[in-house]
Design a protein around this motif. Structure first.
Motif, PDB file in Angstrom:
ATOM      1  N   LEU A 108       0.888 -31.530 -47.257  1.00  0.00           N
ATOM      2  CA  LEU A 108      -0.160 -30.519 -47.174  1.00  0.00           C
ATOM      3  C   LEU A 108       0.114 -29.564 -46.024  1.00  0.00           C
ATOM      4  O   LEU A 108      -0.107 -28.366 -46.146  1.00  0.00           O
ATOM      5  N   TYR A 109       0.630 -30.094 -44.926  1.00  0.00           N
ATOM      6  CA  TYR A 109       0.945 -29.253 -43.771  1.00  0.00           C
ATOM      7  C   TYR A 109       1.951 -28.169 -44.151  1.00  0.00           C
ATOM      8  O   TYR A 109       1.764 -26.994 -43.825  1.00  0.00           O
ATOM      9  N   ASN A 110       2.997 -28.556 -44.866  1.00  0.00           N
ATOM     10  CA  ASN A 110       4.016 -27.587 -45.275  1.00  0.00           C
ATOM     11  C   ASN A 110       3.476 -26.588 -46.297  1.00  0.00           C
ATOM     12  O   ASN A 110       3.814 -25.411 -46.258  1.00  0.00           O
ATOM     13  N   ILE A 111       2.623 -27.053 -47.200  1.00  0.00           N
ATOM     14  CA  ILE A 111       2.033 -26.143 -48.189  1.00  0.00           C
ATOM     15  C   ILE A 111       1.102 -25.158 -47.485  1.00  0.00           C
ATOM     16  O   ILE A 111       1.063 -23.982 -47.824  1.00  0.00           O
ATOM     17  N   GLU A 112       0.359 -25.647 -46.486  1.00  0.00           N
ATOM     18  CA  GLU A 112      -0.539 -24.761 -45.735  1.00  0.00           C
ATOM     19  C   GLU A 112       0.231 -23.660 -45.020  1.00  0.00           C
ATOM     20  O   GLU A 112      -0.296 -22.565 -44.823  1.00  0.00           O
ATOM     21  N   LYS A 113       1.476 -23.932 -44.628  1.00  0.00           N
ATOM     22  CA  LYS A 113       2.289 -22.882 -44.011  1.00  0.00           C
ATOM     23  C   LYS A 113       2.563 -21.761 -45.002  1.00  0.00           C
ATOM     24  O   LYS A 113       2.623 -20.593 -44.631  1.00  0.00           O
ATOM     25  N   ALA A 114       2.704 -22.109 -46.277  1.00  0.00           N
ATOM     26  CA  ALA A 114       2.951 -21.099 -47.312  1.00  0.00           C
ATOM     27  C   ALA A 114       1.653 -20.435 -47.773  1.00  0.00           C
ATOM     28  O   ALA A 114       1.662 -19.285 -48.198  1.00  0.00           O
ATOM     29  N   PHE A 115       0.527 -21.153 -47.675  1.00  0.00           N
ATOM     30  CA  PHE A 115      -0.765 -20.642 -48.132  1.00  0.00           C
ATOM     31  C   PHE A 115      -1.829 -20.891 -47.056  1.00  0.00           C
ATOM     32  O   PHE A 115      -2.741 -21.711 -47.241  1.00  0.00           O
ATOM     33  N   PRO A 116      -1.752 -20.184 -45.935  1.00  0.00           N
ATOM     34  CA  PRO A 116      -2.664 -20.456 -44.815  1.00  0.00           C
ATOM     35  C   PRO A 116      -4.125 -20.083 -45.073  1.00  0.00           C
ATOM     36  O   PRO A 116      -5.004 -20.540 -44.350  1.00  0.00           O
ATOM     37  N   ALA A 117      -4.402 -19.313 -46.099  1.00  0.00           N
ATOM     38  CA  ALA A 117      -5.772 -18.855 -46.349  1.00  0.00           C
ATOM     39  C   ALA A 117      -6.641 -19.904 -47.049  1.00  0.00           C
ATOM     40  O   ALA A 117      -7.822 -19.666 -47.269  1.00  0.00           O
ATOM     41  N   TYR A 118      -6.068 -21.049 -47.380  1.00  0.00           N
ATOM     42  CA  TYR A 118      -6.797 -22.037 -48.171  1.00  0.00           C
ATOM     43  C   TYR A 118      -6.991 -23.336 -47.398  1.00  0.00           C
ATOM     44  O   TYR A 118      -6.130 -23.754 -46.633  1.00  0.00           O
ATOM     45  N   ASP A 119      -8.128 -23.985 -47.647  1.00  0.00           N
ATOM     46  CA  ASP A 119      -8.418 -25.292 -47.059  1.00  0.00           C
ATOM     47  C   ASP A 119      -7.891 -26.362 -48.009  1.00  0.00           C
ATOM     48  O   ASP A 119      -8.597 -26.819 -48.913  1.00  0.00           O
ATOM     49  N   LEU A 120      -6.648 -26.734 -47.806  1.00  0.00           N
ATOM     50  CA  LEU A 120      -6.003 -27.661 -48.729  1.00  0.00           C
ATOM     51  C   LEU A 120      -6.506 -29.088 -48.568  1.00  0.00           C
ATOM     52  O   LEU A 120      -6.472 -29.860 -49.527  1.00  0.00           O
ATOM     53  N   ASN A 121      -6.994 -29.434 -47.386  1.00  0.00           N
ATOM     54  CA  ASN A 121      -7.585 -30.765 -47.214  1.00  0.00           C
ATOM     55  C   ASN A 121      -8.839 -30.904 -48.068  1.00  0.00           C
ATOM     56  O   ASN A 121      -9.056 -31.952 -48.685  1.00  0.00           O
TER      57      ASN A 121
END
Length: 178
Positions: A108-121
């Motif tokens: 999730l951390y790596n995906i958040e780097k690509a999509f920082p505008a979303y709350d992936l947790n």
């Protein structure tokens, strides 16, 4: 920009693609992720600190990679566009993200780097809750992959890129057709 070039030379950034393969993935990723704001070759020259000749040499490799997904790259008004089916674009974007994290664990951390505008947790927790409600087991790898696929779709839809349903893709039984 001289200041950016100077900073890049004195403080090397590991995120700047330094091979043709990395540039190809960077360019495709940037075009697909920022499709609403098209990039010109000159923009990529500045971002990647390479000349126009280098980028023109990268174009056949970009075309080859896109061809695997039935996509093409076009240039209109000096801007680069990727043309093709929306589902193929999403698959291409997911493929690139998997490749970018090939040497790291997809998290999730790596995906958040690509999509920082979303709350992936929050998205992950919602998916876990739905799976639990329906007594469906999903392992951590599959859950992370599902989060990636969903955030790509959400981001594309949020930026007004929709997939038209393919009516021919469904097979209906005799009762369903009536």
């Amino acid at each position: 920009d001289i200041t950016a070039l100077s900073r890049a030379l004195t403080e090397p950034d590991e995120d700047i693609p330094d091979t043709q393969e990395k540039r190809v993935f960077y360019i495709i990723h940037k075009i697909l992720q920022d499709e609403g704001h098209p990039y010109a070759l000159a923009d990529f020259e500045a971002d990647l600190f390479v000349g126009e000749d280098t980028l023109r040499k990268d174009l056949p490799a970009i075309r080859k990679k896109l061809k695997d997904f039935d996509l093409t790259i076009d240039q209109r008004d000096g801007k680069l566009f990727i043309s093709g089916d929306e589902v193929s674009k999403r698959k291409m974007l997911a493929d690139i993200i998997y490749i970018e994290f090939n040497d790291k664990i997809l998290s999730l951390y790596n995906i958040e780097k690509a999509f920082p505008a979303y709350d992936l947790n929050a998205l992950r927790e919602l998916l876990v809750e739905v799976c639990n409600d329906y007594h469906f087991f999903i392992n951590e790898y599959a859950l992370t992959s599902l989060v990636l696929d969903l955030v790509i779709s959400i981001d594309r839809i949020r930026n007004n890129f929709y997939s038209e349903p393919n009516r021919n893709a469904y097979t209906f039984g005799e009762r369903e057709q009536s």
